[in-house]
Design an enzyme around this catalytic site. Structure first.
Site, PDB file in Angstrom:
ATOM      1  N   TYR A  18      -6.999  -3.783 -14.779  1.00 45.18           N
ATOM      2  CA  TYR A  18      -6.814  -4.796 -13.746  1.00 45.18           C
ATOM      3  C   TYR A  18      -8.140  -4.944 -13.005  1.00 45.18           C
ATOM      4  O   TYR A  18      -8.813  -3.947 -12.731  1.00 45.18           O
ATOM      5  CB  TYR A  18      -5.678  -4.392 -12.799  1.00 45.18           C
ATOM      6  CG  TYR A  18      -5.312  -5.507 -11.856  1.00 45.18           C
ATOM      7  CD1 TYR A  18      -4.665  -6.643 -12.335  1.00 45.18           C
ATOM      8  CD2 TYR A  18      -5.660  -5.457 -10.518  1.00 45.18           C
ATOM      9  CE1 TYR A  18      -4.354  -7.697 -11.487  1.00 45.18           C
ATOM     10  CE2 TYR A  18      -5.348  -6.504  -9.663  1.00 45.18           C
ATOM     11  CZ  TYR A  18      -4.697  -7.626 -10.157  1.00 45.18           C
ATOM     12  OH  TYR A  18      -4.406  -8.676  -9.326  1.00 45.18           O
ATOM     13  N   CYS A  40      -3.589  -1.698 -17.247  1.00 45.13           N
ATOM     14  CA  CYS A  40      -3.663  -2.200 -15.885  1.00 45.13           C
ATOM     15  C   CYS A  40      -4.376  -1.214 -14.950  1.00 45.13           C
ATOM     16  O   CYS A  40      -5.586  -1.072 -14.980  1.00 45.13           O
ATOM     17  CB  CYS A  40      -2.257  -2.558 -15.409  1.00 45.13           C
ATOM     18  SG  CYS A  40      -2.199  -3.569 -13.922  1.00 45.13           S
ATOM     19  N   HIS A  41      -3.632  -0.486 -14.095  1.00 44.92           N
ATOM     20  CA  HIS A  41      -4.216   0.521 -13.212  1.00 44.92           C
ATOM     21  C   HIS A  41      -4.292   1.888 -13.890  1.00 44.92           C
ATOM     22  O   HIS A  41      -4.809   2.842 -13.294  1.00 44.92           O
ATOM     23  CB  HIS A  41      -3.405   0.633 -11.921  1.00 44.92           C
ATOM     24  CG  HIS A  41      -3.597  -0.496 -10.975  1.00 44.92           C
ATOM     25  ND1 HIS A  41      -3.111  -1.775 -11.205  1.00 44.92           N
ATOM     26  CD2 HIS A  41      -4.233  -0.570  -9.776  1.00 44.92           C
ATOM     27  CE1 HIS A  41      -3.430  -2.569 -10.198  1.00 44.92           C
ATOM     28  NE2 HIS A  41      -4.110  -1.856  -9.317  1.00 44.92           N
ATOM     29  N   GLU A  45      -2.414   5.807  -9.099  1.00 45.47           N
ATOM     30  CA  GLU A  45      -3.120   6.045  -7.839  1.00 45.47           C
ATOM     31  C   GLU A  45      -2.833   7.445  -7.292  1.00 45.47           C
ATOM     32  O   GLU A  45      -3.730   8.128  -6.802  1.00 45.47           O
ATOM     33  CB  GLU A  45      -2.670   4.977  -6.842  1.00 45.47           C
ATOM     34  CG  GLU A  45      -3.223   5.070  -5.462  1.00 45.47           C
ATOM     35  CD  GLU A  45      -2.634   3.970  -4.593  1.00 45.47           C
ATOM     36  OE1 GLU A  45      -1.670   4.241  -3.854  1.00 45.47           O
ATOM     37  OE2 GLU A  45      -3.134   2.835  -4.685  1.00 45.47           O
ATOM     38  N   GLY A  73       0.532   0.042 -12.683  1.00 45.26           N
ATOM     39  CA  GLY A  73       1.318   0.005 -11.456  1.00 45.26           C
ATOM     40  C   GLY A  73       0.687   0.900 -10.409  1.00 45.26           C
ATOM     41  O   GLY A  73      -0.496   1.222 -10.481  1.00 45.26           O
ATOM     42  N   ARG A  74       1.475   1.348  -9.456  1.00 46.96           N
ATOM     43  CA  ARG A  74       0.933   2.187  -8.393  1.00 46.96           C
ATOM     44  C   ARG A  74       0.904   3.669  -8.747  1.00 46.96           C
ATOM     45  O   ARG A  74       0.233   4.459  -8.083  1.00 46.96           O
ATOM     46  CB  ARG A  74       1.720   1.959  -7.103  1.00 46.96           C
ATOM     47  CG  ARG A  74       1.473   0.568  -6.555  1.00 46.96           C
ATOM     48  CD  ARG A  74       1.745   0.377  -5.085  1.00 46.96           C
ATOM     49  NE  ARG A  74       2.583   1.358  -4.449  1.00 46.96           N
ATOM     50  CZ  ARG A  74       3.814   1.122  -3.991  1.00 46.96           C
ATOM     51  NH1 ARG A  74       4.351  -0.076  -4.122  1.00 46.96           N
ATOM     52  NH2 ARG A  74       4.508   2.056  -3.401  1.00 46.96           N
TER      53      ARG A  74
END
Length: 195
Positions: free
Chosen positions: A139, A119-120, A93, A89-90
């Site tokens: 991802y 994923c991320h 980050e 997800g975010r």
């Protein structure tokens, strides 16, 4: 095999399925899972985001659920954990900007403890400098970060349902890979599920 103590690093706008499904699966098979977020305490919540694949050039994003943390980031002794789980997800980050998060990731990698990153999630691995010489799925948009960090990017299957294992590191490109990711991570943990 005794139950493992697993640390889960999460943050606001973590991908909904990628935190909920692994958290519940690991608890279901008897492991202790402590979900923590920098700046938040046990009992507080983070917001999640639902990422979906609807034929666009990248995923779409919708509001998810609130996910309750069950441990306090500032109180954990991360060296006491047997394994690390990083949902996507975010959240990765911005979590990679936290020096203590980076220290935690480096500890697990240096100690060669099991790590799953989804994923991320490999953005944290890249930022921590622990991908040198490792192969890693993620991802596709995170692939360049894996390569720049000295890792080998392993492309996702067409349905994003594959997982990849390199020693103690288990990675996957997106939530459709949950069955493969969780199976591989449980194997790396040494978890035996009786029929």
């Amino acid at each position: 095999m005794p139950a493992k103590k697993i640390l889960m690093l999460v943050g606001d706008f973590v991908e909904d399925y990628e935190v909920m499904v692994p958290f519940q699966t690991l608890l279901m098979v008897g492991h202790q899972v402590d979900a923590v977020c920098p700046g938040k305490k046990s009992g507080e919540s983070i917001k999640t985001a639902i990422h979906d694949f609807e034929g666009d050039q990248t995923y779409t994003e919708k509001p998810g659920h609130n996910f309750a943390l069950n441990a306090t980031f500032d109180s954990i002794d991360f060296a006491s954990y047997d394994a690390l789980f990083i949902p996507g997800g975010r959240a990765p980050e911005y979590l990679r900007l936290n020096a203590q998060v980076i220290e935690i990731v480096q500890h697990f990698a240096t100690a060669e403890k099991p790590i799953a990153a989804h994923c991320h999630g490999p953005q944290l691995l890249a930022a921590a400098g622990v991908l040198q010489g490792k192969s890693c799925s993620c991802y596709p948009a995170v692939g360049p970060e894996v390569t720049l960090a000295g890792g080998q990017y392993v492309a996702a299957s067409e349905g994003f349902d594959n997982a990849h294992v390199d020693g103690n590191l288990v990675t996957a490109p997106a939530w459709p890979a949950h069955p493969a990711l969780m199976r591989a991570f449980l194997e790396v943990l040494g978890t035996k599920i009786q029929p």
